[in-house]
Design a protein around this motif. Sequence first.
Motif, PDB file in Angstrom:
ATOM      1  N   SER A   9       0.811  -1.220   0.000  1.00  0.00           N
ATOM      2  CA  SER A   9       0.000   0.000   0.000  1.00  0.00           C
ATOM      3  C   SER A   9       0.844   1.269   0.000  1.00  0.00           C
ATOM      4  CB  SER A   9      -0.927   0.016   1.228  1.00  0.00           C
ATOM      5  OG  SER A   9      -0.175   0.151   2.423  1.00  0.00           O
ATOM      6  N   ILE A  10       2.113   1.156   0.368  1.00  0.00           N
ATOM      7  CA  ILE A  10       2.951   2.363   0.461  1.00  0.00           C
ATOM      8  C   ILE A  10       3.025   3.104  -0.866  1.00  0.00           C
ATOM      9  CG2 ILE A  10       5.286   3.220   0.911  1.00  0.00           C
ATOM     10  CD1 ILE A  10       5.568   1.052   3.036  1.00  0.00           C
ATOM     11  N   PRO A  11       3.319   2.423  -2.014  1.00  0.00           N
ATOM     12  CA  PRO A  11       3.362   3.166  -3.280  1.00  0.00           C
ATOM     13  C   PRO A  11       1.997   3.703  -3.707  1.00  0.00           C
ATOM     14  CG  PRO A  11       4.461   1.032  -3.479  1.00  0.00           C
ATOM     15  CD  PRO A  11       3.696   1.011  -2.197  1.00  0.00           C
ATOM     16  N   GLU A  12       0.921   3.167  -3.149  1.00  0.00           N
ATOM     17  CA  GLU A  12      -0.411   3.655  -3.484  1.00  0.00           C
ATOM     18  C   GLU A  12      -0.823   4.841  -2.615  1.00  0.00           C
ATOM     19  OE1 GLU A  12      -3.176   0.424  -3.324  1.00  0.00           O
ATOM     20  OE2 GLU A  12      -1.931  -0.906  -4.545  1.00  0.00           O
ATOM     21  N   ILE A  13      -0.160   5.008  -1.487  1.00  0.00           N
ATOM     22  CA  ILE A  13      -0.518   6.082  -0.558  1.00  0.00           C
ATOM     23  C   ILE A  13       0.359   7.313  -0.765  1.00  0.00           C
ATOM     24  CG2 ILE A  13      -0.604   6.729   1.889  1.00  0.00           C
ATOM     25  CD1 ILE A  13      -1.349   3.829   2.511  1.00  0.00           C
ATOM     26  N   VAL A  14       1.667   7.100  -0.933  1.00  0.00           N
ATOM     27  CA  VAL A  14       2.596   8.228  -1.057  1.00  0.00           C
ATOM     28  C   VAL A  14       3.091   8.332  -2.487  1.00  0.00           C
ATOM     29  CG1 VAL A  14       3.303   7.971   1.333  1.00  0.00           C
ATOM     30  CG2 VAL A  14       4.658   6.887  -0.456  1.00  0.00           C
ATOM     31  N   ARG A  15       3.570   9.519  -2.848  1.00  0.00           N
ATOM     32  CA  ARG A  15       4.144   9.732  -4.159  1.00  0.00           C
ATOM     33  C   ARG A  15       5.473   9.005  -4.287  1.00  0.00           C
ATOM     34  NH1 ARG A  15       3.898  16.152  -4.200  1.00  0.00           N
ATOM     35  NH2 ARG A  15       4.318  15.707  -2.004  1.00  0.00           N
ATOM     36  N   GLY A  16       5.902   8.769  -5.527  1.00  0.00           N
ATOM     37  CA  GLY A  16       7.093   7.971  -5.784  1.00  0.00           C
ATOM     38  C   GLY A  16       8.329   8.436  -5.050  1.00  0.00           C
ATOM     39  N   ARG A  17       8.530   9.758  -4.963  1.00  0.00           N
ATOM     40  CA  ARG A  17       9.745  10.266  -4.328  1.00  0.00           C
ATOM     41  C   ARG A  17       9.731  10.091  -2.811  1.00  0.00           C
ATOM     42  NH1 ARG A  17       9.340  15.488  -2.347  1.00  0.00           N
ATOM     43  NH2 ARG A  17       7.321  16.513  -2.615  1.00  0.00           N
ATOM     44  N   LEU A  18       8.557   9.738  -2.250  1.00  0.00           N
ATOM     45  CA  LEU A  18       8.455   9.569  -0.792  1.00  0.00           C
ATOM     46  C   LEU A  18       8.439   8.100  -0.376  1.00  0.00           C
ATOM     47  CD1 LEU A  18       5.806  12.315   0.051  1.00  0.00           C
ATOM     48  CD2 LEU A  18       8.286  12.443   0.318  1.00  0.00           C
ATOM     49  N   ILE A  19       8.578   7.184  -1.329  1.00  0.00           N
ATOM     50  CA  ILE A  19       8.506   5.759  -0.989  1.00  0.00           C
ATOM     51  C   ILE A  19       9.646   5.360  -0.061  1.00  0.00           C
ATOM     52  CG2 ILE A  19       8.711   3.427  -1.928  1.00  0.00           C
ATOM     53  CD1 ILE A  19       7.143   4.329  -4.344  1.00  0.00           C
ATOM     54  N   ALA A  20      10.880   5.779  -0.378  1.00  0.00           N
ATOM     55  CA  ALA A  20      12.017   5.410   0.476  1.00  0.00           C
ATOM     56  C   ALA A  20      11.914   6.036   1.866  1.00  0.00           C
ATOM     57  CB  ALA A  20      13.331   5.787  -0.212  1.00  0.00           C
ATOM     58  N   PRO A  21      11.636   7.361   1.987  1.00  0.00           N
ATOM     59  CA  PRO A  21      11.458   7.906   3.341  1.00  0.00           C
ATOM     60  C   PRO A  21      10.336   7.232   4.119  1.00  0.00           C
ATOM     61  CG  PRO A  21      11.776   9.686   1.769  1.00  0.00           C
ATOM     62  CD  PRO A  21      11.633   8.428   0.970  1.00  0.00           C
ATOM     63  N   ALA A  22       9.230   6.879   3.429  1.00  0.00           N
ATOM     64  CA  ALA A  22       8.126   6.198   4.104  1.00  0.00           C
ATOM     65  C   ALA A  22       8.576   4.837   4.628  1.00  0.00           C
ATOM     66  CB  ALA A  22       6.942   6.034   3.156  1.00  0.00           C
ATOM     67  N   ASN A  23       9.369   4.113   3.841  1.00  0.00           N
ATOM     68  CA  ASN A  23       9.883   2.821   4.298  1.00  0.00           C
ATOM     69  C   ASN A  23      10.836   2.995   5.473  1.00  0.00           C
ATOM     70  OD1 ASN A  23       9.348   0.131   2.629  1.00  0.00           O
ATOM     71  ND2 ASN A  23       9.149   1.853   1.237  1.00  0.00           N
ATOM     72  N   GLY A  24      11.644   4.055   5.427  1.00  0.00           N
ATOM     73  CA  GLY A  24      12.536   4.314   6.550  1.00  0.00           C
ATOM     74  C   GLY A  24      11.764   4.576   7.827  1.00  0.00           C
ATOM     75  N   LEU A  25      10.697   5.380   7.722  1.00  0.00           N
ATOM     76  CA  LEU A  25       9.884   5.688   8.900  1.00  0.00           C
ATOM     77  C   LEU A  25       9.181   4.441   9.424  1.00  0.00           C
ATOM     78  CD1 LEU A  25       8.641   7.757  10.832  1.00  0.00           C
ATOM     79  CD2 LEU A  25       6.845   8.154   9.129  1.00  0.00           C
TER      80      LEU A  25
END
Length: 576
Positions: free
Chosen positions: A68-84
């Motif tokens: 769901s992460i790539p569906e919730i956040v924009r592409g450039r925020l996928i890595a920071p979202a995974n880090g969080l």
Amino acid sequence: FLLLAAVAGFTADRFSKRTVMIWCKAAEVLIVLTALGAILAGNVWAMFLLLLMMGSQSAFFVPAKFGSIPEIVRGRLIAPANGLIGMVSMLAIIAGTWAGNVLYDLTTIPGQGLPGTHRWWISAVALLSMAAGGLAASLLIGQLPAANPQRRLSPEVAGETLRALGLLLSHRNLFLVALASSFFWGLGAMSQLMIDKFAQFDLHVSQAHTGPLLGILVFGIALGNGLAGIISRGTIELGLVPIGAAGIALNAVLLCTVPESSPDAPSAAAYWWTMFWLWMLGLSAGLFDVPLQAYLQKQSPPESRGTILAAYNFMAFGAILLASPISWILCEPLGLSARQVFVVSGIGTLAVLIAIVSKIPRQTMRLILEALIRLGYRVRIEGLEHFPRHGPVMLVANHISYLDGFLLGVLLPRRVRFIVYADYFAGWWVRWFAWLAEVIPIYPGKRSVVVSLCNAQEALLAGRVVGVFPEGTLSPDGQIHEFQPGFLRVIRGTEAPVIPVYLDGLWGSVFSRSDGRILWKVLRRLAGFRRRPVLIRIGPAIRDPQDAEHVRQAIIRLGQGQYQQQAQAHWEATTP
């Protein structure tokens, strides 16, 4: 996780991932309620069954969560979202382990009944609160459409698992990334086993002192996850993977240097050194895994993302299961100590590091160069909104120092192919670096120049970013001199916009032509070292420029804006 991987992947693709997560969290509440009844009844077999059900619930939840992460956040925020998410998950593991021990002490009286049955309501409130909190959080997730609502599930679970693994294998890069991440989880499981053995036979400490060793490793992973998210800054920074692998290899080997401890008098110094190296090992591991997770999520086809992530989960948990027999083989038949197993793990990670660097040499070098640049310079980038995220771009900048190309090539969000005179790449090591940077060399001779310009034009037609310093040489006085018009020929027929860039703060640096020979500049810089402020100012795109002077004047205006800002700041600082 292994048995239900394929079914979980199908569920994450066939239905809305939000719906899957809500149902999983609702099931978690029911399982917790039933588990409380099993504890009060003292039915051990029911406890085992409910533990299996909790694992099954997690098997369905994980592909939906990460998918769901790539569906919730924009592409450039996928890595920071995974880090969080990785950081919070690891901190939750630490908190959960601590809370479990506290609940055990509060609800257990040695020798009186089953563990957890005394004041059982304390555990009930804690577990139900956590489960209900998870359910409430899942309800707050926005609506997500089903990725592949037409998909049908095969009745053969084993066959479906093989098809999921085959789908992952068909995407070679995704499979290699999944393999690297699975290595991380397998190594983590082996480290957990070896830490217990290391504490018992090398440090000679009690079981109560083993928990903090595991906790500091997990805390290091959490910190590494958060740091990876910060460093990524809107991109999937695969260059962190080899750096993380190097840290894992180095710190695993350095654990072998911990001083030996005596059973009669355990060494506090040995214990604290072990804590430090395990923390560094976890930090490196956190840096290693976040970019891999982000890459898997972003590059997986949306309609089969759940299946691919489920196949990855199958590989990861397979590696975790293999950690136990591998550890047994190393310790029992081969007779290795925990120290020696950590060294073997470090050597194995070194082999993984070599394989990774051979696959992504450019990303690795880019991140190393960025670290070196930021060590000596405080770089500020303005006007990044003018820089196109996709499509062909002709980047035109003033040329102040030998560092200009490195700054733009490393710090801009897209890889830049610079047009450079071939004379600068005479040595073999410089030619290797030019290959890494994908420079477009210009050789002497009219025919060779034409060929080089055609190569640059082909790069633009392929949607790449091409960079040029039209002055043709370093500025001898810090001013912007006449532009050569060759770049206008390159953009002809490509529809590529010209993006003007003004570089400021590099005149007077070690790499510019100011203040005499480089040796004296280096000595003066070392004598009064401070990070030099540098500005990269990006201007609006210029479509179909009239001539080279048109672009030159645009860059000059960008510089004038900088001087105006400096004058205004000076006036505000000096005016009472």
